[in-house]
Motif scaffolding. Sequence first.
Motif, PDB file in Angstrom:
ATOM      1  N   PRO A 145       8.817  18.014  -6.631  1.00 29.40           N
ATOM      2  CA  PRO A 145       9.282  16.944  -5.743  1.00 29.40           C
ATOM      3  C   PRO A 145       8.873  17.146  -4.294  1.00 29.40           C
ATOM      4  N   PHE A 146       8.901  18.402  -3.821  1.00 30.04           N
ATOM      5  CA  PHE A 146       8.497  18.664  -2.436  1.00 30.04           C
ATOM      6  C   PHE A 146       7.002  18.416  -2.246  1.00 30.04           C
ATOM      7  N   SER A 147       6.199  18.833  -3.246  1.00 27.83           N
ATOM      8  CA  SER A 147       4.753  18.604  -3.155  1.00 27.83           C
ATOM      9  C   SER A 147       4.443  17.115  -3.129  1.00 27.83           C
ATOM     10  N   ALA A 148       5.062  16.382  -4.047  1.00 26.80           N
ATOM     11  CA  ALA A 148       4.817  14.935  -4.103  1.00 26.80           C
ATOM     12  C   ALA A 148       5.231  14.262  -2.793  1.00 26.80           C
ATOM     13  N   TYR A 149       6.395  14.633  -2.277  1.00 24.61           N
ATOM     14  CA  TYR A 149       6.905  14.026  -1.044  1.00 24.61           C
ATOM     15  C   TYR A 149       5.990  14.327   0.138  1.00 24.61           C
ATOM     16  N   LEU A 150       5.625  15.598   0.309  1.00 21.17           N
ATOM     17  CA  LEU A 150       4.834  15.997   1.474  1.00 21.17           C
ATOM     18  C   LEU A 150       3.417  15.438   1.422  1.00 21.17           C
ATOM     19  N   ILE A 151       2.811  15.434   0.218  1.00 23.11           N
ATOM     20  CA  ILE A 151       1.454  14.888   0.109  1.00 23.11           C
ATOM     21  C   ILE A 151       1.459  13.396   0.426  1.00 23.11           C
ATOM     22  N   ALA A 152       2.451  12.672  -0.127  1.00 20.58           N
ATOM     23  CA  ALA A 152       2.532  11.235   0.143  1.00 20.58           C
ATOM     24  C   ALA A 152       2.760  10.966   1.626  1.00 20.58           C
ATOM     25  N   GLU A 153       3.674  11.700   2.239  1.00 26.00           N
ATOM     26  CA  GLU A 153       3.951  11.502   3.658  1.00 26.00           C
ATOM     27  C   GLU A 153       2.744  11.866   4.515  1.00 26.00           C
ATOM     28  N   ARG A 154       1.980  12.863   4.059  1.00 22.43           N
ATOM     29  CA  ARG A 154       0.774  13.270   4.812  1.00 22.43           C
ATOM     30  C   ARG A 154      -0.220  12.122   4.912  1.00 22.43           C
ATOM     31  N   PHE A 155      -0.291  11.306   3.858  1.00 20.27           N
ATOM     32  CA  PHE A 155      -1.205  10.155   3.866  1.00 20.27           C
ATOM     33  C   PHE A 155      -0.481   8.861   4.242  1.00 20.27           C
ATOM     34  N   VAL A 186       0.837  -1.211   0.000  1.00 24.90           N
ATOM     35  CA  VAL A 186       0.000   0.000   0.000  1.00 24.90           C
ATOM     36  C   VAL A 186       0.866   1.251   0.000  1.00 24.90           C
ATOM     37  N   ILE A 187       1.905   1.269   0.832  1.00 22.72           N
ATOM     38  CA  ILE A 187       2.781   2.441   0.923  1.00 22.72           C
ATOM     39  C   ILE A 187       3.506   2.684  -0.391  1.00 22.72           C
ATOM     40  N   ALA A 188       4.019   1.613  -1.024  1.00 19.74           N
ATOM     41  CA  ALA A 188       4.785   1.764  -2.264  1.00 19.74           C
ATOM     42  C   ALA A 188       3.895   2.180  -3.425  1.00 19.74           C
ATOM     43  N   VAL A 189       2.798   1.443  -3.643  1.00 20.45           N
ATOM     44  CA  VAL A 189       1.901   1.755  -4.761  1.00 20.45           C
ATOM     45  C   VAL A 189       1.269   3.129  -4.576  1.00 20.45           C
ATOM     46  N   GLY A 190       0.867   3.434  -3.349  1.00 18.99           N
ATOM     47  CA  GLY A 190       0.289   4.745  -3.080  1.00 18.99           C
ATOM     48  C   GLY A 190       1.268   5.875  -3.330  1.00 18.99           C
ATOM     49  N   GLY A 191       2.533   5.673  -2.953  1.00 20.08           N
ATOM     50  CA  GLY A 191       3.553   6.701  -3.206  1.00 20.08           C
ATOM     51  C   GLY A 191       3.785   6.917  -4.688  1.00 20.08           C
ATOM     52  N   LEU A 192       3.889   5.823  -5.452  1.00 16.48           N
ATOM     53  CA  LEU A 192       4.081   5.938  -6.902  1.00 16.48           C
ATOM     54  C   LEU A 192       2.904   6.654  -7.558  1.00 16.48           C
ATOM     55  N   ALA A 193       1.682   6.291  -7.157  1.00  9.70           N
ATOM     56  CA  ALA A 193       0.499   6.932  -7.741  1.00  9.70           C
ATOM     57  C   ALA A 193       0.440   8.416  -7.378  1.00  9.70           C
ATOM     58  N   THR A 194       0.779   8.746  -6.151  1.00 15.32           N
ATOM     59  CA  THR A 194       0.764  10.150  -5.726  1.00 15.32           C
ATOM     60  C   THR A 194       1.748  10.983  -6.530  1.00 15.32           C
ATOM     61  N   GLY A 195       2.969  10.489  -6.689  1.00 14.46           N
ATOM     62  CA  GLY A 195       3.971  11.226  -7.452  1.00 14.46           C
ATOM     63  C   GLY A 195       3.563  11.439  -8.896  1.00 14.46           C
ATOM     64  N   ALA A 196       3.033  10.380  -9.531  1.00 18.40           N
ATOM     65  CA  ALA A 196       2.593  10.499 -10.926  1.00 18.40           C
ATOM     66  C   ALA A 196       1.443  11.494 -11.046  1.00 18.40           C
ATOM     67  N   ALA A 197       0.520  11.475 -10.080  1.00 16.28           N
ATOM     68  CA  ALA A 197      -0.623  12.390 -10.132  1.00 16.28           C
ATOM     69  C   ALA A 197      -0.181  13.845  -9.962  1.00 16.28           C
ATOM     70  N   VAL A 198       0.742  14.102  -9.049  1.00 11.71           N
ATOM     71  CA  VAL A 198       1.228  15.468  -8.841  1.00 11.71           C
ATOM     72  C   VAL A 198       1.929  15.983 -10.092  1.00 11.71           C
ATOM     73  N   SER A 199       2.741  15.144 -10.719  1.00 12.50           N
ATOM     74  CA  SER A 199       3.449  15.562 -11.927  1.00 12.50           C
ATOM     75  C   SER A 199       2.467  15.832 -13.063  1.00 12.50           C
ATOM     76  N   TRP A 200       1.464  14.978 -13.209  1.00 15.04           N
ATOM     77  CA  TRP A 200       0.452  15.190 -14.256  1.00 15.04           C
ATOM     78  C   TRP A 200      -0.331  16.472 -13.998  1.00 15.04           C
ATOM     79  N   LEU A 201      -0.669  16.726 -12.733  1.00  8.46           N
ATOM     80  CA  LEU A 201      -1.414  17.937 -12.389  1.00  8.46           C
ATOM     81  C   LEU A 201      -0.599  19.191 -12.727  1.00  8.46           C
ATOM     82  N   PHE A 202       0.701  19.144 -12.473  1.00  2.00           N
ATOM     83  CA  PHE A 202       1.562  20.273 -12.837  1.00  2.00           C
ATOM     84  C   PHE A 202       1.517  20.521 -14.342  1.00  2.00           C
ATOM     85  N   SER A 203       1.592  19.451 -15.119  1.00  2.00           N
ATOM     86  CA  SER A 203       1.552  19.592 -16.565  1.00  2.00           C
ATOM     87  C   SER A 203       0.235  20.208 -17.018  1.00  2.00           C
ATOM     88  N   PHE A 204      -0.858  19.766 -16.413  1.00  2.00           N
ATOM     89  CA  PHE A 204      -2.185  20.282 -16.772  1.00  2.00           C
ATOM     90  C   PHE A 204      -2.297  21.768 -16.445  1.00  2.00           C
TER      91      PHE A 204
END
Length: 551
Positions: free
Chosen positions: A229-239, A186-204
Amino acid sequence: MEIVFTVLILLLAVAGSGIVTRVLPFTLPLPLVQIAIGAVLAWHRLGLHVTFDPEIFMMLFIPPLLFADGWRIPKREFFMARRSILMLALGLVFMTVLVVGYFVHALVPAISLPVAFALAAVLSPTDAVALTGIVGKGKIPGRLMHILEGEALMNDASGLVALKFAIAAALTGVFSLRDASISFVVIAVGGLATGAAVSWLFSFVSARFFSLTEEGDPAPGVVMTLLIPFSAYLIAERFELSGILAAVAAGMMMNYSTLASTGPVSSRVRANSTWTMIEFVFNGMVFILLGLQFPHILGRALLNAHETSNTQVLLLIGYIAAVAVALYAMRFVWVWLLRWFASRGAAKQGMTSAVPGLRTVAVTTVAGVRGAVTLAGVLSLPEMLPDGAPLPGRDLAIFIASGVILLSLVVAVVALPLLLSGWRRGKDPHLAEETLARKIAAQAAIRAVDKVHDKECSNLDESSSAYAADVTARVMDIYRRRLATFDDEQEPRELARRADALEFRMKLAAMRAERKTLLALRNSQEINDETLNKLMREVDLSETALTARRK
């Protein structure tokens, strides 16, 4: 003010480390120079001591560095080597925690089993940045380097997740393998999904709201890349997910974002230069901070042991050596087993020499250097148990981890050049596809120029049409000569290369003459600094493009 002075001193030390490596009469890897500078700064007469806060360190330094590594690593090679990378980043990490954990507890009974597992967990992540600084770029064969870089990207997360469960076991005395396995997924898959989502949101957001045209200012978009990177890290750690994997996934996703692939040139140029500087500064600070901590951790422990007896000093050094040997042995056996299983699979397909030999296994073993993540992880061990009693073995675990980091760097500096000496790496496997890409791109450029010529010359008179045809011929000649350098016949290929080399020398001489003249005009007050900077930037970009293609 003290914090400001400390930051300025660290920045000066990072810049100075680059100068030191150039003036030394012998070759010394940059990470070791930076660690040595940090150790000198920690000298009590200089009075510089930076408290190493693991939480702040992990949040400030690790996300941008992993983001940059994930952005830069070749995605195709990463996915092609995914089996080897996962077996090293997951399988080897968990086997190291198990085997080395029991070994440490047996070697030093004063270190409880959960703390021994925690020590093994923080010793399992490797540092690809230190490895590149030691051996240089291009010295390790490409496929092996991609595997080592991919391993370093992924095993930080697996090692720190294992550390989290070891700390929980040390504090509560309870551990469930089933719950830990489910939590890790859960921690690994959730972290990967969070990072990909943050990067996609930035692009959008960038594509919709920043209006990034060629004439627009690329600075807002570049600044936002610094926040990813800071947004992805902090959001993932928050959850309570893996912030490290979130930063890695965000970086890997950047290559597929709209801005990275089709954005304006000015934005890409500025982003690349910005991230190059950030990587140099942050990597330098990481190793200098390591150097600042080693005298206080290693020196103090050895001095205290010396006050007891010389035997105690030798015992502490023996602990470091024994744990390092155990790590190397574990890594060697694991890589050898992977090689053996791969050779069996290759033999079934009729390939007898598809698997690398003993030298590759040895290089992979020695290349597993430890770095800042190991120190940050071991320093994050709690000082107290829930009942207020000190955590048994914490100080000794920190000492052993620090010693293993330093020893692994020294072993790599000595052993890797010997192992890599005379290694015939063969031809560049990417040379053929690079040549094909250059040919196809040049052909596309010629077709595009031809279309523009037909469009622009349709309504021109004879004089203007002749002039346009001359311009078209000159532009097309650049690409035709480029295509000629890939000709199958020797004579036209050599003629095109000589012409290309002559053109390069002429253009370079012309650009340097332009730069010299512009500086003279500014010095004589015939142009001001604003005009100078504008014209110099044009010349610099032209020379950068020219020399980059030449390389």
